[in-house]
Design a protein around this motif. Structure first.
Motif, short mmCIF file in Angstrom:
data_model
loop_
_atom_site.label_atom_id
_atom_site.label_comp_id
_atom_site.label_asym_id
_atom_site.label_seq_id
_atom_site.Cartn_x
_atom_site.Cartn_y
_atom_site.Cartn_z
N CYS A 43 0.88 -1.16 0.00
CA CYS A 43 0.00 0.00 0.00
C CYS A 43 0.92 1.21 0.00
CB CYS A 43 -0.89 -0.02 1.23
SG CYS A 43 -2.05 1.36 1.32
N GLY A 44 1.12 1.78 -1.17
CA GLY A 44 2.10 2.87 -1.30
C GLY A 44 3.47 2.33 -0.96
N ASN A 45 4.29 3.15 -0.33
CA ASN A 45 5.60 2.67 0.09
C ASN A 45 5.69 2.53 1.59
OD1 ASN A 45 5.69 5.31 0.87
ND2 ASN A 45 7.51 5.85 -0.29
N PHE A 46 4.53 2.47 2.26
CA PHE A 46 4.57 2.41 3.72
C PHE A 46 4.04 1.12 4.33
CE2 PHE A 46 0.60 4.42 2.59
CZ PHE A 46 -0.32 3.84 3.43
N LEU A 47 3.27 0.32 3.60
CA LEU A 47 2.77 -0.94 4.17
C LEU A 47 2.97 -2.07 3.16
CD1 LEU A 47 1.29 -2.59 6.33
CD2 LEU A 47 -0.85 -1.97 5.20
N PRO A 48 4.04 -2.83 3.33
CA PRO A 48 4.24 -3.97 2.41
C PRO A 48 3.18 -5.05 2.66
CG PRO A 48 5.91 -3.97 4.13
CD PRO A 48 5.09 -2.73 4.33
N PHE A 49 2.66 -5.62 1.57
CA PHE A 49 1.71 -6.72 1.68
C PHE A 49 2.44 -8.05 1.82
CE2 PHE A 49 -1.49 -4.30 -1.20
CZ PHE A 49 -1.88 -3.51 -0.14
N CYS A 50 3.68 -8.08 1.34
CA CYS A 50 4.40 -9.34 1.33
C CYS A 50 5.90 -9.10 1.23
CB CYS A 50 3.95 -10.20 0.15
SG CYS A 50 4.35 -9.50 -1.47
N HIS A 51 6.64 -10.15 1.48
CA HIS A 51 8.09 -10.16 1.29
C HIS A 51 8.36 -10.07 -0.22
CE1 HIS A 51 12.14 -11.90 1.14
NE2 HIS A 51 12.25 -11.53 2.42
N GLN A 52 9.46 -9.48 -0.58
CA GLN A 52 9.82 -9.32 -1.99
C GLN A 52 9.85 -10.66 -2.73
OE1 GLN A 52 13.48 -7.20 -2.68
NE2 GLN A 52 13.40 -7.54 -4.88
N GLY A 89 1.02 -0.02 -4.74
CA GLY A 89 -0.30 0.44 -5.15
C GLY A 89 -0.99 1.21 -4.06
N GLY A 90 -2.26 1.34 -4.22
CA GLY A 90 -3.08 2.05 -3.26
C GLY A 90 -3.61 1.12 -2.20
N SER A 91 -4.53 1.61 -1.46
CA SER A 91 -5.12 0.83 -0.38
C SER A 91 -6.03 -0.24 -0.96
CB SER A 91 -5.92 1.75 0.54
OG SER A 91 -6.41 1.03 1.63
N SER A 92 -6.11 -1.35 -0.29
CA SER A 92 -7.04 -2.41 -0.67
C SER A 92 -7.27 -3.27 0.56
CB SER A 92 -6.48 -3.25 -1.82
OG SER A 92 -5.65 -4.27 -1.35
N ASP A 93 -8.22 -4.18 0.45
CA ASP A 93 -8.48 -5.11 1.55
C ASP A 93 -7.25 -5.95 1.88
OD1 ASP A 93 -11.04 -4.13 1.55
OD2 ASP A 93 -11.92 -5.84 0.52
N THR A 94 -6.35 -6.05 0.94
CA THR A 94 -5.13 -6.84 1.15
C THR A 94 -4.35 -6.33 2.35
OG1 THR A 94 -5.07 -7.10 -1.24
CG2 THR A 94 -3.12 -7.79 -0.04
N ARG A 95 -4.44 -5.04 2.64
CA ARG A 95 -3.68 -4.48 3.77
C ARG A 95 -4.12 -5.08 5.11
NH1 ARG A 95 -7.57 -1.40 5.33
NH2 ARG A 95 -8.43 0.44 4.42
N ILE A 96 -5.37 -5.54 5.19
CA ILE A 96 -5.85 -6.18 6.42
C ILE A 96 -5.10 -7.49 6.65
CG2 ILE A 96 -7.86 -7.14 7.62
CD1 ILE A 96 -7.94 -4.03 7.07
N TRP A 97 -5.00 -8.31 5.60
CA TRP A 97 -4.29 -9.58 5.72
C TRP A 97 -2.81 -9.33 6.02
CZ3 TRP A 97 -7.43 -13.49 6.18
CH2 TRP A 97 -8.69 -13.42 5.60
N ALA A 98 -2.22 -8.41 5.27
CA ALA A 98 -0.80 -8.11 5.46
C ALA A 98 -0.54 -7.56 6.85
CB ALA A 98 -0.33 -7.12 4.40
N GLY A 99 -1.46 -6.76 7.35
CA GLY A 99 -1.31 -6.20 8.69
C GLY A 99 -1.32 -7.26 9.78
N ASN A 100 -1.80 -8.43 9.45
CA ASN A 100 -1.80 -9.55 10.39
C ASN A 100 -0.69 -10.55 10.08
OD1 ASN A 100 -4.11 -9.32 12.35
ND2 ASN A 100 -5.11 -8.84 10.42
N GLY A 101 0.26 -10.13 9.24
CA GLY A 101 1.43 -10.97 8.98
C GLY A 101 1.24 -12.04 7.94
N ILE A 102 0.18 -11.96 7.15
CA ILE A 102 -0.08 -12.97 6.13
C ILE A 102 0.47 -12.48 4.80
CG2 ILE A 102 -1.87 -14.25 4.90
CD1 ILE A 102 -3.63 -13.84 7.43
N GLN A 103 1.36 -13.27 4.20
CA GLN A 103 1.91 -12.92 2.89
C GLN A 103 0.76 -12.78 1.91
OE1 GLN A 103 5.23 -12.31 2.30
NE2 GLN A 103 5.48 -12.61 4.49
N SER A 104 0.64 -11.61 1.27
CA SER A 104 -0.52 -11.32 0.44
C SER A 104 -0.12 -10.54 -0.81
CB SER A 104 -1.53 -10.47 1.22
OG SER A 104 -1.86 -11.06 2.46
N VAL A 105 -0.87 -10.74 -1.87
CA VAL A 105 -0.75 -9.92 -3.08
C VAL A 105 -2.16 -9.57 -3.54
CG1 VAL A 105 1.46 -10.84 -3.87
CG2 VAL A 105 -0.65 -11.91 -4.64
#
Length: 141
Positions: A22-31, A54-70
């Protein structure tokens, strides 16, 4: 529903993307997790797929809980409006990409195990989340 724009009128990042943050501040996953999707697309002969911020999406919820997400593009335009359309060609290519990912599930498991070993802080969160870190997640937009 239909193809409102021709592929030649759109930059590739607008219609075949794999959002990894989500932008450059919240990675959804490891590279390595994001790169896996690019690699699969290439091996499946699907051109134009690339990881991107990218922008915000529901994916940030999963990523915020430590789940590798795209978040994979699925060909939607003007989502949640009266003007919503679906580019069926892009949607079909997304399905082909997912089929390629599923064919390589053992490789994906190895990548997730490697990531978990490299990120002990995430493993501690895993204990609090009852092990869901080992479950990758994919959303579509």
């Amino acid at each position: 529903m239909g193809n409102r724009w021709s592929d030649s009128c759109r930059p590739p990042w607008q219609w075949r993307y794999c959002l990894t943050s989500c932008g450059n501040f919240l990675p959804f996953c490891h590279q390595d997790y994001g790169t896996f999707f690019e690699k699969v697309a290439d091996e499946e002969g699907l051109s134009g797929w690339a990881t991107t911020m990218g922008g915000s999406s529901d994916t940030r919820i999963w990523a915020g809980n430590g789940i590798q997400s795209v978040n994979l593009s699925a060909g939607y335009w003007n989502e949640h409006t009266d003007e919503e359309t679906l580019d069926v060609v892009v949607c079909y290519q997304t399905a082909k990409l997912l089929k390629g990912v599923l064919k390589r599930c053992n490789e994906l498991k190895k990548i997730i195990r490697k990531i978990n070993r490299q990120q002990p802080a995430v493993r501690n969160r895993e204990k609090r989340n009852k092990g869901c870190i080992n479950t990758p997640f994919i959303t579509f937009s």
